[in-house]
Design a protein around this motif. Structure first.
Motif, short mmCIF file in Angstrom:
data_model
loop_
_atom_site.label_atom_id
_atom_site.label_comp_id
_atom_site.label_asym_id
_atom_site.label_seq_id
_atom_site.Cartn_x
_atom_site.Cartn_y
_atom_site.Cartn_z
N THR A 144 0.81 -1.13 0.07
CA THR A 144 -0.01 -0.01 0.12
C THR A 144 0.83 1.39 0.03
O THR A 144 1.89 1.33 0.82
CB THR A 144 -0.92 0.09 1.24
N LYS A 200 -3.97 9.64 11.82
CA LYS A 200 -4.72 9.31 10.35
C LYS A 200 -5.80 10.45 10.07
O LYS A 200 -5.53 11.21 9.01
CB LYS A 200 -5.24 8.06 10.59
N TYR A 246 -4.13 2.37 6.25
CA TYR A 246 -4.90 1.93 5.43
C TYR A 246 -4.57 0.39 4.90
O TYR A 246 -5.86 -0.31 4.80
CB TYR A 246 -4.89 2.69 4.04
N GLU A 264 -6.20 -1.63 7.94
CA GLU A 264 -7.78 -1.62 7.76
C GLU A 264 -7.95 -2.83 6.70
O GLU A 264 -9.02 -3.51 6.73
CB GLU A 264 -8.20 -0.39 7.45
N TYR A 265 -7.18 -2.85 5.70
CA TYR A 265 -7.53 -3.99 4.44
C TYR A 265 -7.35 -5.25 5.11
O TYR A 265 -7.96 -6.04 4.84
CB TYR A 265 -6.62 -3.56 3.44
#
Length: 219
Positions: free
Chosen positions: A28, A58, A163, A166-167
């Motif tokens: 990412t 964030k 991010y 979270e994925y």
């Protein structure tokens, strides 16, 4: 506090990636342009911050940034073009997604952002000739340990990490036996034991050495 600017250009973008050494999940990338007056005493290389602090930072980064972009490159593309090229391509994609064209780009690491452009691959985004020329036109500088030196790269590292986490939390629900919610796809003993027991999934990077004894195994 980390340094605000490297080049002297107002629209300087910092970019970084997360998940390069993982056995599963995407790599990412993120790119961030911060305003000239942005200050934060806590912001640093995401690897030096706790998960709680990254989660706290964030929304601060997202709310104060001039603009930002995040890109996931999935295992099929990683396997086809290799992880180093995938990491760089992810950052290139982020630059193209930004709402403002950067005047200068600073990249964490030791490789120029434009080292390879226009790779021919079957998966993921294909760059047009116009996009390639745009990327070539923007000056950039790689900075070793840049995520611990400049605010914009640190901000990109935090967004990339959060991010991606979270994925991994989402795909954990599909394959809980690998405990990606905890190990995030990194090559922990627990993760490798699960691969040995259950085999691989569509989220594993088949070009990686998933098990120490992989050469003698068939998947």
């Amino acid at each position: 506090m980390l340094a605000k600017n490297f080049s002297g250009f107002v629209m300087e973008t910092g970019t970084d990636e997360a998940g390069r050494g993982c056995l599963a999940g995407p790599v990412t990338a993120a790119a961030v342009i911060l305003p000239a007056d942005f200050e934060n005493q806590i912001l640093n290389d995401s690897k030096q911050l706790s998960e709680k602090t990254r989660i706290l930072l964030k929304p601060i980064i997202e709310q104060h940034a001039v603009c930002f972009a995040v890109t996931h490159l999935l295992p099929d593309e990683i396997d086809e073009i290799n992880i180093l090229n995938a990491s760089m391509k992810g950052m290139q994609e982020c630059i193209l997604k930004l709402n403002h064209v950067p005047e200068f780009i600073i990249v964490d690491g030791n490789r120029s952002l434009n080292a390879k452009l226009g790779l021919k691959n079957s998966f993921g985004r294909q760059f047009s000739s116009t996009e390639i020329e745009l990327l070539k036109s923007i000056p950039n500088q790689s900075i070793i340990k840049g995520d611990a030196k400049f605010l914009s790269i640190a901000a990109a590292s935090v967004l990339a990490k959060t991010y991606r986490d979270e994925y991994m939390d989402q795909i954990h629900e599909e394959f809980p036996m690998y405990n990606w919610k905890q190990n995030k796809g990194y090559p922990t003993k627990e993760h490798r034991e699960a691969i040995k027991k259950y085999g691989t999934t569509k989220y594993h990077r088949m070009s990686f050495r998933l098990l120490p004894e992989q050469l003698s195994l068939e998947f």
